[in-house]
Scaffold this active site. Structure first.
Site, short mmCIF file in Angstrom:
data_model
loop_
_atom_site.label_atom_id
_atom_site.label_comp_id
_atom_site.label_asym_id
_atom_site.label_seq_id
_atom_site.Cartn_x
_atom_site.Cartn_y
_atom_site.Cartn_z
N THR A 513 0.85 -1.20 0.00
CA THR A 513 0.00 0.00 0.00
C THR A 513 0.88 1.25 0.00
O THR A 513 0.45 2.33 0.33
CB THR A 513 -1.00 -0.08 1.17
OG1 THR A 513 -1.79 -1.27 1.01
CG2 THR A 513 -1.98 1.09 1.21
N HIS A 514 2.17 1.08 -0.36
CA HIS A 514 3.09 2.20 -0.36
C HIS A 514 3.01 2.97 -1.67
O HIS A 514 3.95 3.01 -2.45
CB HIS A 514 4.51 1.71 -0.10
CG HIS A 514 4.63 0.92 1.17
ND1 HIS A 514 5.63 0.04 1.43
CD2 HIS A 514 3.82 0.87 2.26
CE1 HIS A 514 5.46 -0.52 2.63
NE2 HIS A 514 4.36 -0.04 3.14
N ASN A 515 1.85 3.59 -1.90
CA ASN A 515 1.70 4.51 -3.02
C ASN A 515 2.41 5.80 -2.63
O ASN A 515 2.31 6.25 -1.50
CB ASN A 515 0.22 4.79 -3.28
CG ASN A 515 -0.59 3.52 -3.44
OD1 ASN A 515 -0.70 2.74 -2.51
ND2 ASN A 515 -1.15 3.30 -4.61
#
Lengths: 585, 266
Positions: A513-515
């Site tokens: 989820t490391h956008n």
């Protein structure tokens, strides 16, 4: 009809880590802060209580704490030639919603970025030449590790981080990460215990000449009180961190570390179920006057404020800037404009190691329990003979083995039937994973803008993501896969399953989820959305916090980085902005 | 409190009997029968019944999941573990009716990287998928899926999975992947959802369930920790209502006292 409310000093749009830090610091300084959170209010007691919180189906599979795609999602395509389509089930990444945001259901892996990360472009060009970037539009951050160190330190102590320092004021510390930037003092809490998987990895890594160390963790290792008086419990290694809340008050979160601090001042007002739809500017377009939001009853309000902080998930920060006309939208054809520029992500390359005669008790663990190796990260190794910039850290993470999502089988096993079941039963507790968490460079064609077709429940355009892996990422993955195979031999696994990532980025498979990026910080308004103080170049009383500010992604998990930036931002606002509002640079 | 163990968890949760069986000083390798012998009270019985699937659909699902996760020495099959009821309940509830699915048009097929693009919620995926798979089976073998031999059933399932069988109104692979995904979910999810009956899935692999607190044992390396698994309902129902209440209140009181109650009013 819109109801206009009484003006306040500060509004934060979103109440997770960054919104919580801003609230704590500004309310302590005497300012009246309103936190607008689109999701629900929730706290350890009663929302994360046992036994219900240990429900893998509800939280990990059905995403109880996550953004609801039925109301708001994103459209996606790999390149500008494709038509972007809505991500109808969020699955490749999982933005949080509700009080605390992703700070509730994160693992707690807490990394300070390397000094090199802040000068990716200039350091690479200097040492290897421009061509080493493989066409990446990666940039320097406009700030150095040294400048940020006090803010990292502030976060470590506010959040009760557990770890072993590797470098205190330039002196290398045995047992820590020798590659890290100098820190001013030891972690506030001792590192986590070591799992059997971690022990085996540590031994194998040492045999290969690498430098293993315990992963820094926000799973607090002993009862702890932070400098503001907020209290934490001790982690019990239950194995339910990622996607769950913590029943033990032990996984550091905004609810534990900073929101109670803001509450105690009497200057904080939290409004949940309030979705901000626009930032309103004055007639010059240089100053924001208010935000518009819709509450749970469907009523629309205008909340005037002197200072507005965008503190939601990065994709939602960028979308709100675009729909509000703050900053010039990025255009990949010309390379001009700043909002949406340099969108990046995380490249994970995984290895699974199967043993015929070991028992790992993999269901025990904690989100950030692990043993890491940083020898292949950043510029910690010579890149002359490799065809990529940056790198990855290697990790055995003992995060728990919840069986719906975790039941590894050796390559070649059928996906169902008697043989599948036999292998699941045999290897459920006889396998470990080692992950190479890698950085992602920015490229001209990877960006964020507003989708021309699809809309959310409020009638706003969805954010459109255009993204694919670049040469740095695919070459990095190939390189890391070879390292992971080498470790397989050193660790004496019976079966080693390692494959580099190939092909296109796939939005359906959970990877991270490391956008990252889209409203990046920098020293030039032509190629950055905010200055080094996270202040909009265009609208001086708008501050854009979070991972949207990272010009490209490091190998590390982003939370400690974005929290340090939040402390840096708010300290400078208090010191330099409030008396003389205007551009800080 | 920093050494809270699984034993303490059970005590706090009110399963006092079990706590004595796995108390401090118990051997590292806890034999399943040690916990089995503890006087955990019987769970309240809940009737199981189908609410969404029609009778032909029930027959299809039961037959299919019996092949996807068959019975062996380690455990019963998915069917015997109640997974058909799990699937039925999921279909009847929020997930089956499209919760968390973005449902606005326009619809068009995209690339594999763009994922699910059907104008269909899971209920429809199953209804159409089952009807058309049965139609294919009747055309090929003259019988519906549930009446085929296991060899032919496996052939059909492989055909759906690998793209050899095309269904007219639903992508066969999307239907198959959903069915397989749900079967694995039901086999390993907490038994409160209707599958994993008697924790068959958890017992097969040695997963201890939700009573999880391992500070004292996590560094006992390479020694298998095997206990009778505990589900959410065990904790909630497995004791007299009054002591249960008191124990839970006691737990909350202790935790709140130690760490400060972060619940905010208003």
């Amino acid at each position: 009809m819109t109801t206009r409310l009484k003006s306040v000093d500060v509004v934060t749009i979103g109440v997770g880590w960054t919104g919580g830090i801003v609230a704590a610091e500004l309310t302590k300084a005497g300012y009246h802060v309103v936190g607008l959170e689109r999701g629900e209010n929730r706290n350890t007691d009663p929302d994360f209580e046992i036994p219900q919180i240990h429900d893998e189906l509800a939280y990990a599979v059905r995403h109880k704490f996550m953004q609801d795609a039925a109301k708001d999602t994103y459209t996606f395509r790999n390149d500008v030639e494709q038509t972007a389509l809505p991500i109808r089930y969020l699955s490749g990444f999982l933005p949080g919603t509700g009080l605390g945001g992703a700070g509730v259901h994160w693992n707690g892996q807490t990394w300070r970025f390397l000094p090199w990360d802040f000068e990716t472009r200039s350091a690479t060009v200097k040492r290897y030449g421009e061509e080493k970037l493989n066409g990446a539009t990666s940039q320097d951050w406009g700030i150095t590790y040294e400048e940020l160190e006090p803010s990292f330190d502030k976060f470590d102590y506010a959040a009760g981080i557990a770890g072993k320092a590797g470098n205190i004021k330039g002196t290398i510390q045995p047992g820590g990460n020798a590659f890290e930037g100098p820190r001013s003092r030891e972690y506030p809490n001792p590192p986590m215990k070591t799992s059997y998987a971690g022990l085996l990895f540590r031994e194998a890594a040492k045999k290969l000449g690498y430098h293993p160390f315990p992963q820094p963790s926000a799973n607090v290792t002993r009862p702890y009180t932070n400098p503001d008086g907020a209290k934490f419990g001790a982690c019990v290694y239950c194995g339910y961190c990622e996607r769950f809340g913590c029943e033990m008050f032990a996984k550091s979160s905004p609810q534990l570390a900073v929101i109670p601090v803001a509450m105690k001042t009497g200057n904080y007002e939290l409004r949940t179920g309030c979705n901000v739809t626009k930032i309103n500017l004055d007639s010059t377009g240089k100053r924001a006057v208010s935000v518009t939001y819709v509450d749970g009853l469907g009523r629309e309000f205008e909340q005037p404020a002197e200072m507005i902080f965008l503190t939601s998930f990065i994709l939602n920060n960028v979308r709100l800037l675009l729909v509000s006309g703050v900053g010039k939208p990025y255009d990949p054809a010309s390379g001009e404009g700043v909002i949406g520029r340099n969108y990046t992500y995380q490249m994970n390359t995984g290895g699974t190691y199967f043993f015929n005669n070991k028992a790992f008790n993999s269901f025990m663990g904690a989100g950030a329990m692990g043993v890491a190796v940083d020898d292949f990260n950043g510029d910690n190794f010579d890149h002359r003979d490799v065809d990529f910039v940056g790198g990855a850290y290697l990790l055995v993470g003992s995060t728990g083995a919840r069986p719906i999502q975790y039941h590894p089988v050796p390559p070649g096993t059928p996906s169902w039937g008697a043989e599948w079941k036999k292998q699941v039963v045999k290897y459920y507790d006889r396998a470990i994973g080692i992950n190479a968490s890698g950085g992602v460079q920015a490229y001209r064609g990877n960006y964020l803008d507003l989708d021309p077709t699809y809309r959310d429940a409020y009638g706003l355009p969805l954010l459109r993501i255009t993204f694919d892996w670049g040469p740095n990422e695919l070459n990095q993955s190939k390189f890391m896969a070879e390292i992971l195979k080498k470790i397989g031999k050193a660790i004496n696994a019976d079966i080693v399953a390692v494959a580099p990532r190939t092909g296109h980025y796939n939005s359906t498979i959970y990877q991270s989820t490391h956008n990252i990026g889209g409203a990046i910080m920098g020293s030039d308004p032509e190629n950055s959305a905010v200055n080094k103080y996270l202040q909009s170049w265009d609208v001086h009383n708008v501050f854009v916090l979070g991972a949207s500010a990272f010009p490209q992604n490091s190998a590390y998990n982003p939370t400690a980085m974005l929290c340090a930036l939040a402390y840096w931002n708010v300290d400078n606002v208090i010191k330099n902005y409030v008396k003389h509002p205007g551009p800080l640079v | 409190m920093d050494e809270l163990s699984r034993n303490d968890f059970l005590k706090l949760a009110g399963i006092a009997g079990t706590a004595t069986a796995v108390g401090e000083g118990a051997p590292a390798l806890l034999r399943p029968d040690a916990a089995d012998a503890a006087p955990v009270k019987a769970l309240l019985l809940q009737p199981q019944a189908f609410t969404y699937l029609t009778q032909p659909e029930q027959a299809f699902v039961e037959a299919a999941i019996d092949r996807l996760i068959p019975k062996d020495a380690s455990s019963p099959s998915a069917k015997d573990a109640g997974v058909a009821y799990y699937i039925d309940q999921q279909l009847a509830g929020a997930w089956g009716t499209g919760a968390r699915q973005y449902r606005q048009g326009p619809w068009q097929q995209g690339t594999p990287e763009q994922g699910y693009q059907l104008n269909m919620v899971p209920q429809q995926l199953y209804r159409i998928g089952i009807a058309q798979t049965n139609a294919h089976c009747r055309k090929t073998y003259g019988k519906t899926f549930d009446a085929l031999s296991s060899v032919h059933q496996d052939e059909i399932l492989h055909g759906l999975e690998g793209g050899k069988i095309a269904l007219a109104e639903v992508p066969a692979k999307a239907f198959f992947d959903t069915l397989l995904g749900n079967t694995v979910e039901g086999f390993f999810a907490d038994p409160l959802y209707g599958g994993n009956r008697n924790k068959a899935g958890w017992k097969a692999i040695g997963f201890p369930g939700v009573a999880a607190a391992y500070t004292g044992v996590i560094e006992r390396h390479n020694i298998p920790y095997r206990v009778k698994p505990v589900g959410i309902a065990d904790v909630e129902q497995g004791m007299d209502p009054d002591p249960d209440r008191a124990e839970n209140d006691e737990h909350r009181r202790r935790v709140a006292m130690m760490h400060g109650n972060t619940r905010r009013e208003g």
